[in-house]
Design an enzyme around this catalytic site. Structure first.
Site, short mmCIF file in Angstrom:
data_model
loop_
_atom_site.label_atom_id
_atom_site.label_comp_id
_atom_site.label_asym_id
_atom_site.label_seq_id
_atom_site.Cartn_x
_atom_site.Cartn_y
_atom_site.Cartn_z
N THR A 195 -22.74 -39.97 57.51
CA THR A 195 -23.94 -39.74 58.58
C THR A 195 -24.23 -40.78 59.41
O THR A 195 -24.79 -40.85 60.42
CB THR A 195 -25.14 -39.47 58.00
N GLY A 197 -26.05 -43.46 58.90
CA GLY A 197 -27.53 -43.88 58.81
C GLY A 197 -28.10 -42.63 59.41
O GLY A 197 -29.33 -42.77 59.40
N THR A 198 -27.62 -41.67 59.77
CA THR A 198 -28.54 -40.57 60.49
C THR A 198 -28.33 -39.49 59.60
O THR A 198 -27.53 -39.35 58.61
CB THR A 198 -28.13 -40.17 61.76
N VAL A 199 -29.09 -38.26 59.67
CA VAL A 199 -29.05 -36.96 58.84
C VAL A 199 -28.28 -35.92 59.49
O VAL A 199 -28.44 -35.61 60.35
CB VAL A 199 -30.59 -36.39 58.56
N ALA A 200 -26.71 -36.10 59.22
CA ALA A 200 -25.68 -35.32 59.57
C ALA A 200 -24.80 -34.89 58.54
O ALA A 200 -24.64 -35.79 57.70
CB ALA A 200 -25.30 -35.77 60.79
#
Length: 202
Positions: A195, A197-200
């Site tokens: 991700t 560091g992101t929500v994916a």
């Protein structure tokens, strides 16, 4: 093309929820019972690949709350599977199952399997070998992918059946359980790291 084939093999041979569950069905119910689940996994995997190739997955996962829900569900599910494996006691329990999981279970699993999105994104965004004919490249990749995917899953299914037949010591069985649980947690880690560091998921 050779590099693509090697990438497919090494990405698929590593444990993920699909192969682990396939092996678990083989261990609990035998070879034939796992074939329906495998068929569902195959079709579900094809659909997720098409979603990645066409950009549909990117559009859907562009919705922040939906990305968060899907990532949470995936990580929670994989963590739960890892716990089931590690706590299987004296049984060689890839995945404990009271009844065989069929076609629909296999099909649905691919949509919450972060490894399916990671693999599809890795394979279809790189390893270009027909730059002048991208359409044929995609078709060739899909054929090569499934030519490797099916035997790999059959091997895992057969491994589950074989382990069911072995009379392993408690210590060896426990080590297998912990090792498989660790592999599942690595899959969770890949999902989170991918991700950036992101929500994916992809």
């Amino acid at each position: 093309m050779i590099e693509f084939a090697f990438a497919v093999f090494f990405l698929l041979i590593t444990p993920g929820p699909g192969v682990l569950t396939t092996a678990g069905i083989g261990a609990a119910y035998g070879f034939r019972a796992g074939l329906g689940f495998m068929a569902g996994l195959c079709l579900g995997g094809f659909v997720t690949m098409v979603m990645v190739i066409t950009g549909i997955a990117a559009v859907i996962l562009a919705v922040p709350w939906l990305r968060a829900v899907l990532l949470f569900a995936s990580v929670a599910y994989l963590t739960y599977l890892a716990w089931r494996v590690a706590s299987a006691g004296s049984k060689v329990g890839f995945i404990a199952a009271e009844t065989p999981l069929g076609f629909l279970n296999g099909f649905a699993m691919q949509f919450i399997n972060p490894k399916a999105y990671v693999v599809a994104t890795t394979l279809f965004s790189g390893f270009a070998f027909m730059s002048d004919h991208p359409g044929w490249e995609i078709i060739t990749k899909l054929i090569l992918f499934n030519a490797i995917w099916i035997p790999v899953h059959l091997i895992w299914l057969g491994a589950g059946v074989k382990l069911h037949e072995l009379n392993l010591s408690h210590r060896t069985q426990r080590m297998i359980n912990i090792g498989m649980a660790g592999a599942m947690l690595i899959v969770v880690g890949i999902a989170v790291i991918s991700t950036g560091g992101t929500v994916a998921l992809n």
